[in-house]
Design a protein around this motif. Structure first.
Motif, short mmCIF file in Angstrom:
data_model
loop_
_atom_site.label_atom_id
_atom_site.label_comp_id
_atom_site.label_asym_id
_atom_site.label_seq_id
_atom_site.Cartn_x
_atom_site.Cartn_y
_atom_site.Cartn_z
N SER A 224 0.82 -1.22 0.00
CA SER A 224 0.00 0.00 0.00
C SER A 224 0.85 1.27 0.00
CB SER A 224 -0.92 0.00 1.23
OG SER A 224 -0.17 0.07 2.43
N LEU A 225 2.11 1.15 0.45
CA LEU A 225 3.00 2.31 0.48
C LEU A 225 3.89 2.41 -0.76
CD1 LEU A 225 4.22 2.19 4.20
CD2 LEU A 225 2.69 3.89 3.19
N PHE A 226 3.84 1.40 -1.61
CA PHE A 226 4.78 1.33 -2.73
C PHE A 226 4.67 2.56 -3.63
CE2 PHE A 226 6.23 0.07 -6.93
CZ PHE A 226 7.41 -0.59 -6.64
N TYR A 227 3.46 2.92 -4.03
CA TYR A 227 3.29 4.05 -4.94
C TYR A 227 3.70 5.37 -4.29
CZ TYR A 227 1.19 7.46 -8.08
OH TYR A 227 0.99 8.53 -8.91
N LEU A 228 3.28 5.57 -3.03
CA LEU A 228 3.65 6.80 -2.32
C LEU A 228 5.16 6.96 -2.27
CD1 LEU A 228 1.24 7.10 0.77
CD2 LEU A 228 1.36 8.61 -1.22
N ARG A 229 5.85 5.87 -1.97
CA ARG A 229 7.30 5.95 -1.86
C ARG A 229 7.97 6.14 -3.22
NH1 ARG A 229 8.66 1.54 2.96
NH2 ARG A 229 8.03 2.94 4.64
N LEU A 230 7.36 5.60 -4.25
CA LEU A 230 7.90 5.77 -5.59
C LEU A 230 7.89 7.25 -5.99
CD1 LEU A 230 9.03 4.12 -7.97
CD2 LEU A 230 6.70 4.02 -8.88
N LYS A 231 6.91 8.00 -5.49
CA LYS A 231 6.78 9.42 -5.84
C LYS A 231 7.57 10.34 -4.91
CE LYS A 231 4.38 10.48 -8.72
NZ LYS A 231 4.66 10.55 -10.18
N LEU A 232 8.24 9.76 -3.92
CA LEU A 232 9.00 10.57 -2.97
C LEU A 232 10.20 11.23 -3.63
CD1 LEU A 232 9.32 8.38 0.29
CD2 LEU A 232 8.19 10.62 0.09
N ALA A 233 10.56 12.39 -3.10
CA ALA A 233 11.85 13.02 -3.42
C ALA A 233 12.76 12.83 -2.21
CB ALA A 233 11.66 14.51 -3.72
N GLU A 234 14.05 13.01 -2.42
CA GLU A 234 14.97 12.94 -1.28
C GLU A 234 14.64 14.07 -0.30
OE1 GLU A 234 17.01 10.60 -0.77
OE2 GLU A 234 17.35 9.69 -2.73
N PRO A 235 14.76 13.82 1.01
CA PRO A 235 14.53 14.90 1.98
C PRO A 235 15.45 16.09 1.71
CG PRO A 235 14.65 12.79 3.11
CD PRO A 235 15.06 12.54 1.68
N GLU A 236 14.92 17.30 1.88
CA GLU A 236 15.68 18.51 1.60
C GLU A 236 16.96 18.58 2.43
OE1 GLU A 236 16.73 21.96 -0.28
OE2 GLU A 236 15.08 20.60 -0.77
#
Length: 532
Positions: A224-236
């Protein structure tokens, strides 16, 4: 300001003001959701830790019932429950390195994929069609599940803490805790409810389906988290402070952080020594408490009750951590838990009666008195259970991960956090073997219940003392302050801090759009000291 953010054997460090041309993290133009969803996506994966680690207690109970001669008392019975801890240690150390040297995001994605694949394989364990082969396969897949769980700590929790720096000051600790430790505890609760529901639906005539379904549903959280994590950017903050393109000065890092890492690791080891080793045996021991003839649904129902008591402390502790700070919240919470633990150990002979089975469930790690064969639903001692378990979560449960994620510089945070978390899992692994030894060597049944609680409570006192006197205070801006102090230390020792940060950030800095040429965000923080 004169604020002290650490107490350890490092030399005094004073630095000057943060440059004005790099905006603070909370001033980076983003909507509320853009700031919050990375915290959710990064941290919520620890739900898998809670679910997959705790559901094995119910699975163990079912396997014992299905295969009383091949499984009960076998090496497989010991390894299936604890082998994930070994895998978790490997994952924490491995992904700690990867998350610092390569990418927070892709380390997180790798751990997510590992969890999806091996949770599914564990549910379908076959092993050639024999019971011994099936158990060997299950043990192997559990080890790899542990590696995936381990990756959630240095990749997910660290990225979560860095992303929380973009949230409103005064609320950062609670959001980090809600999407890390509260997720673990929620995973505990769901992992207790699922076998209860499945065994009620399938009945005890289909226990082979029950344990496989219970394990197989562990695929859903990471999926369920796969898509959300795929769209993540590296933390600023990681983009600004990373050393992935620099030669890492490990000797300087060890000199600067060894003492603090030792303190954080010791507290985590002590906490997990008791907490995880108790939880993994809860279902099996409840079966003894309730009697051999008790149906599984009743056993699993009590397991749900036990695990629900983690949540009040975890949720309330997330707010307390913002109000009084993680160091005090940890120390006060574990001190109160020690007091309640000593009271419960002293009152064990009264709790271990059929009239007080509701109170007895808190001492689920011990051999019960023979008079417990007939359970009673008198729950007069449930407030004691609630207090003991909740205080453990309010104190070290909520705050040790927060402390580990905010007491080191961003550039080495994954490895620092991974080592501290690995020490915690080693504590859990050791505890899962030590507590049965303590029980088995007790002179009588009452002492078998009392002694482990006395040991655990004494360790709580030690943990409280370490936290109160040796941990640094952690404020809302500790991450950026710590990065500034660490940069100053590196420069004083001849390291070129201009090599820090992502290529994109360094290019922006050189073009005059951010930074000071030899430092990045938080490279200098006025008047903040690191005291020896």
């Amino acid at each position: 300001m004169g604020k002290e953010i650490a107490t350890d054997p490092s030399p005094d460090r004073s630095v000057s003001p943060q440059p004005n041309d790099v905006p603070p993290l909370e001033d980076v133009p983003k909507s509320r959701w853009e700031r919050l969803w990375p915290v959710i996506a990064c941290g919520a994966g620890l739900f898998s830790d809670g679910y997959l680690n705790n559901v094995i207690g119910s699975v163990n109970q079912i396997l014992t019932k299905l295969y009383p001669t091949q499984y009960k008392g076998s090496a497989a019975a010991r390894n299936v429950g604890s082998i994930a801890f070994a895998g978790t240690v490997v994952g924490q150390l491995m992904f700690g390195y990867f998350s610092d040297h390569y990418s927070r995001k892709w380390s997180l994605m790798a751990s997510t994929i590992i969890l999806i694949i091996f949770a599914a394989l564990a549910a379908g364990s076959y092993g050639g069609g024999t019971v011994s082969g099936m158990l060997a396969a299950l043990t192997a897949w559990r080890f790899f599940i542990g590696i995936g769980i381990g990756g959630e700590y240095p990749a997910g929790s660290v990225a979560c803490s860095e992303s929380s720096g973009e949230l409103k000051a005064g609320h950062r600790n609670r959001w980090f805790i809600i999407f890390t430790n509260v997720m673990i505890d929620f995973g505990f609760v769901v992992s207790a409810i699922v076998p209860l529901v499945v065994v009620a639906a399938c009945t005890e005539k289909h226990l082979r389906a029950v344990w496989r379904i219970s394990l197989g549903l562990g695929v859903i959280p990471p999926l369920s988290l796969f898509y959300l994590r795929l769209k993540l950017a590296e933390p600023e903050q990681f983009n600004r402070e990373s050393m992935k393109n620099a030669k890492v000065p490990y000797l300087l890092i060890i000199k600067y952080y060894w003492w603090r890492l030792l303190i954080v690791s010791a507290i985590w080891f002590i906490y997990d020594f008791s907490a995880y080793s108790f939880s993994i045996y809860s279902t099996a021991i409840l079966g003894v408490v309730l009697g051999g003839s008790a149906p599984l649904w009743k056993n699993f129902g009590w397991n749900v009750v036990i695990n629900l008591f983690y949540l009040p402390g975890a949720i309330s502790g997330s707010f307390i951590s913002d109000w009084i700070g993680p160091r005090k919240a940890l120390a006060y919470g574990v001190s109160a838990q020690a007091i309640v633990g000593f009271i419960m150990a002293g009152a064990y002979s009264k709790l271990a009666t059929s009239a007080n089975v509701g109170g007895f469930v808190v001492v689920y790690g011990y051999h019960p008195s023979p008079i417990l064969k007939q359970p009673n639903t008198n729950n007069t001692n449930l407030p004691i259970i609630r207090i003991f378990l909740s205080l453990g979560e309010l104190g070290p449960g909520d705050n040790i991960g927060l402390v580990a994620s905010k007491t080191s510089a961003t550039s080495i945070r994954g490895q620092y956090y991974g080592i501290a978390a690995a020490m915690g899992k080693i504590g859990a692994f050791v505890g899962s073997y030590v507590f049965p030894i303590i029980q088995n060597n007790a002179p009588n049944a009452t002492r078998s219940g009392q002694d482990p609680f006395f040991v655990s409570s004494c360790l709580c006192v030690l943990s409280a003392a370490i936290a109160f006197f040796l941990l640094p205070d952690i404020g809302q801006d500790t991450i950026t302050e710590e990065d500034g102090l660490f940069r100053a230390y590196l420069r004083e020792n001849g390291f070129d801090t201009g090599t820090m940060g992502s290529k994109k950030f360094r290019e922006a800095r050189r073009s005059g759009r951010g930074g000071d040429g030899d430092g990045g965000v938080g490279s200098e923080v006025k008047g903040v000291k690191r005291k020896s």
